[in-house]
Design a protein around this motif. Structure first.
Motif, mmCIF file in Angstrom:
data_model
loop_
_atom_site.group_PDB
_atom_site.id
_atom_site.type_symbol
_atom_site.label_atom_id
_atom_site.label_comp_id
_atom_site.label_asym_id
_atom_site.label_seq_id
_atom_site.Cartn_x
_atom_site.Cartn_y
_atom_site.Cartn_z
ATOM 1 N N ASP A 1 0.839 -1.200 0.000
ATOM 2 C CA ASP A 1 0.000 0.000 0.000
ATOM 3 C C ASP A 1 0.871 1.246 0.000
ATOM 4 N N SER A 2 2.149 1.096 -0.385
ATOM 5 C CA SER A 2 3.054 2.249 -0.341
ATOM 6 C C SER A 2 2.666 3.290 -1.370
ATOM 7 N N ALA A 3 1.943 2.882 -2.449
ATOM 8 C CA ALA A 3 1.505 3.860 -3.447
ATOM 9 C C ALA A 3 0.599 4.886 -2.776
ATOM 10 N N ALA A 4 -0.287 4.396 -1.901
ATOM 11 C CA ALA A 4 -1.181 5.305 -1.188
ATOM 12 C C ALA A 4 -0.387 6.275 -0.327
ATOM 13 N N GLU A 5 0.662 5.733 0.233
ATOM 14 C CA GLU A 5 1.530 6.554 1.080
ATOM 15 C C GLU A 5 2.187 7.661 0.265
ATOM 16 N N GLU A 6 2.506 7.320 -1.028
ATOM 17 C CA GLU A 6 3.217 8.278 -1.872
ATOM 18 C C GLU A 6 2.278 9.212 -2.622
ATOM 19 N N ARG A 7 0.979 9.070 -2.394
ATOM 20 C CA ARG A 7 0.055 9.940 -3.112
ATOM 21 C C ARG A 7 0.055 11.361 -2.552
ATOM 22 N N GLU B 1 9.224 -8.448 -0.961
ATOM 23 C CA GLU B 1 10.609 -7.976 -1.107
ATOM 24 C C GLU B 1 10.777 -6.573 -0.528
ATOM 25 N N ILE B 2 9.787 -5.722 -0.829
ATOM 26 C CA ILE B 2 9.852 -4.345 -0.293
ATOM 27 C C ILE B 2 9.822 -4.379 1.229
ATOM 28 N N THR B 3 8.960 -5.234 1.778
ATOM 29 C CA THR B 3 8.818 -5.320 3.240
ATOM 30 C C THR B 3 10.148 -5.674 3.895
ATOM 31 N N PHE B 4 10.801 -6.722 3.387
ATOM 32 C CA PHE B 4 12.029 -7.165 4.058
ATOM 33 C C PHE B 4 13.207 -6.238 3.771
ATOM 34 N N TRP C 1 1.173 -4.881 6.034
ATOM 35 C CA TRP C 1 1.039 -3.713 5.160
ATOM 36 C C TRP C 1 2.409 -3.073 5.024
ATOM 37 N N VAL C 2 2.849 -2.925 3.799
ATOM 38 C CA VAL C 2 4.199 -2.381 3.565
ATOM 39 C C VAL C 2 4.354 -0.988 4.182
#
Lengths: 281, 340
Positions: free
Chosen positions: B174-180, B223-226, B254-255
């Motif tokens: 959900d990092s896209a939402a974070e970057e919005r 992969e992003i999480t770790f 959730w990432v």
């Protein structure tokens, strides 16, 4: 363009193609000077801020400050000159020859300071942040300018030392570009007291101090020397930041004496003639 | 829960190679080659777990001695004298205290191991080891040095996922939402100066609009999480596990919940010193801290400030570094040369 003739001798003359100096040129010169000043101030401010945030690399950043100053001011001088004259190579050489002669006769001290500043920057006998002794002055180098070096003395006085002194005076740097600095602590005890215990206590006081740094590069040692009526216990260790030189000395001395008294170790009956710390090592 | 469902699974440990190294040193000891072991690691890096593995492997041959607070007397020496042929000594940094007269127990222990025919496996906090080595040259008493290095993302992943069943955890990017959100960036302002024909770039604050960020190559959420977890934890398995447990909404990860925490390390020299002591000893009792601090440091105020900034926590009179601030604390103290 208005031409000007400079008579050097009766038989020869050089024509320096001076440009017209109007109000615009003056504004341009002022603009260059202001820009140069602002660049120097901002870069100094930023580098000092970065250096304070990264104490371990403080010298790496602060040593750039005088270098930037020299480069920026020389560039500014170049731009100002080219706004006034439009010389070819021969004329430029002739002009700087005359300019040099003028400096040599009239402004030789200022010129010596500038050359001294350049030598300090490239040879690095000391850097901003070092604790140095130059002439009769001891303190932390806070700025190396075009003309002078500023020191902050232990008494919090700012001393301005002309840069040319680097040619004529011995300069002693306590840390030589490193943030850590060796500090010498002397404890004097009565000759009848146990020197071995005193050595152990001073050693432990030093190595447990909050200001100390110990590594192969930063060793510590404690030595004892006999004098008539007293022992001198001398500890040498590195303080992790030279700004804590006096705090380190004070903290170790206080803790050492508190422990020495517990062990029945007393100061000498008469006051030894104490030389300034670090004067003889 | 995850632990229950995966109870039959053997949880991966991550330092199997280090256990093997120590067991090899034990084999050499069995052949008559003496060589004590110093196991050195950062807080939370799994030192105790490794010791448990060793105890399991060495069984009845071992006497286990663990120090949980500063040793102010030499009562432990009797245990050492009567110990079996292999002695595991956990948290040996508690044998010394950073104060005048605080090295007596350590010196007694070091003197003992020089004459003993027993095999010593000792564990140390990294920063205490560095300090004591600088002061007492303790490395000369040991032959085998085992350091628990930070783990990479693959190893952390193996450790953390070994507690769950296959595909049990669902990773959601959900990092896209974070970057919005509108983002502040440094842009370029082109300027021309009077004496040059070229344009120059002056750094200029700018804002990046949302929507321009979605052109990135797709990377699996796992992969992003770790990758994030490794960066945030500094590869420390204990810290990674703490952050994982804090963020997991079983069975979902959730990432965006893995965010690098920011800690205020604007503290005084006295506070830095106390922080370095707590980091070096891992958990210290108030009385020991007070003895180390001496009368010059207002210990109540210093500990209050460190707690308020979230750098340390207190439990039953003992003070310890928090898991999350560990990386920031180490960086800060190293930068200020309070630990080496």
């Amino acid at each position: 363009m208005a031409d000007s003739i400079l008579n050097i001798t009766g038989s020869q003359s050089f024509a320096l193609p001076l440009k017209t100096v109007d109000l615009g040129t003056l504004f341009y010169i002022v603009y260059i000077l202001i820009i140069a000043y602002i660049i120097v101030r901002i870069s100094s401010f930023l580098l000092k801020k970065i250096a304070e945030r990264l104490p371990r690399f403080r010298h790496a950043f602060t040593m750039l400050i005088p270098l930037i100053k020299i480069i920026v001011y020389f560039l500014a001088l170049y731009f100002i000159l080219t706004s006034l004259v439009e010389p070819n190579l021969t004329e430029l050489i002739a002009f700087f020859g005359l300019f040099g002669a003028a400096l040599g006769f009239g402004l030789k001290d200022l010129f010596a300071d500038i050359v001294g500043g350049i030598v300090i920057i490239f040879e690095k006998p000391y850097q901003i942040g070092d604790k140095i002794t130059i002439g009769d002055n001891y303190g932390e180098v806070t700025d190396i300018g075009i003309r002078s070096t500023r020191l902050l003395t232990p008494g919090d006085s700012a001393v301005s030392v002309p840069n040319y002194l680097v040619f004529s005076q011995a300069v002693s740097s306590g840390n030589a570009g490193n943030v850590a600095m060796m500090v010498i602590i002397d404890i004097f005890i009565d000759s009848g007291c146990d020197g071995g215990s005193a050595i152990k206590i001073l050693k432990e006081a030093m190595v447990t101090s909050k200001y100390v740094i110990i590594a192969k590069k930063f060793p510590f040692t404690v030595l004892i020397e006999d004098f008539p009526g007293y022992h001198r216990i001398r500890g040498k260790a590195y303080v992790n930041d030279l700004r804590f030189e006096f705090e380190f000395r004070s903290e170790v001395t206080r803790r050492t004496w508190a422990e020495l008294k517990k062990h029945g170790i007393n100061p000498p009956l008469f006051h030894p003639s104490i030389t300034a710390p670090g004067a003889e090592q | 829960m995850a632990e229950e469902s995966g109870s039959a699974k053997k949880e991966i440990f991550g330092y199997e190679r280090e256990v093997d190294d120590i067991l090899q040193a034990v084999s050499k000891f069995d052949q008559g080659i003496l060589g004590n072991v110093a196991l050195i690691s950062d807080p939370f890096s799994g030192r105790t777990r490794l010791v448990e593995e060793l105890k399991k492997n060495l069984g009845e041959r071992v006497t286990y001695v663990s120090f949980n607070s500063v040793m102010t007397d030499s009562s432990f020496m009797a245990t050492l004298r009567d110990a079996r042929e292999i002695v595991i000594m956990d948290n040996c940094h508690f044998l010394a205290m950073r104060k005048i007269g605080g090295f007596e127990q350590m010196n007694e222990f070091l003197n003992f191991i020089t004459t003993s025919k027993k095999f010593f496996i000792t564990t140390w906090n990294t920063f205490s080891w560095t300090y004591l080595n600088a002061v007492l040259q303790i490395d000369s008493y040991f032959t085998n040095f085992v350091t628990l290095s930070p783990l990479d993302a693959d190893n952390l992943k193996k450790i953390l996922l070994s507690r769950y069943g296959s595909q049990e955890i669902e990773f959601i990017d959900d990092s896209a939402a974070e970057e919005r959100k509108l983002r502040f960036i440094w842009g370029c302002l082109n300027i021309k100066i009077p004496f040059s024909k070229d344009a120059y770039c002056l750094p200029w604050p700018s804002f990046e609009l949302p929507g321009r960020l979605h052109k990135k190559k797709a990377i699996p959420a796992e992969e992003i999480t770790f990758e994030r977890l490794t960066r945030i934890s500094g590869g420390n398995p204990g810290v990674a596990r703490f952050i994982w447990d804090k963020n997991i909404e079983f069975p979902t990860i959730w990432v965006s919940s893995f965010i690098e925490p920011v800690f205020d390390t604007n503290i005084s020299t006295n506070q830095s010193f106390l922080l370095s002591i707590i980091l070096s000893m891992e958990h210290v009792h108030y009385d020991d801290l007070a003895a180390i601090a001496g009368p010059e440091i207002n210990i109540h105020r210093a500990l209050f400030v460190l707690q308020k900034k979230g750098l340390i926590y207190e439990e039953d009179g003992y003070y310890a570094i928090g898991h999350e601030p560990l990386k920031s604390v180490i960086n800060y103290l190293k930068l200020n040369r309070m630990v080496w």
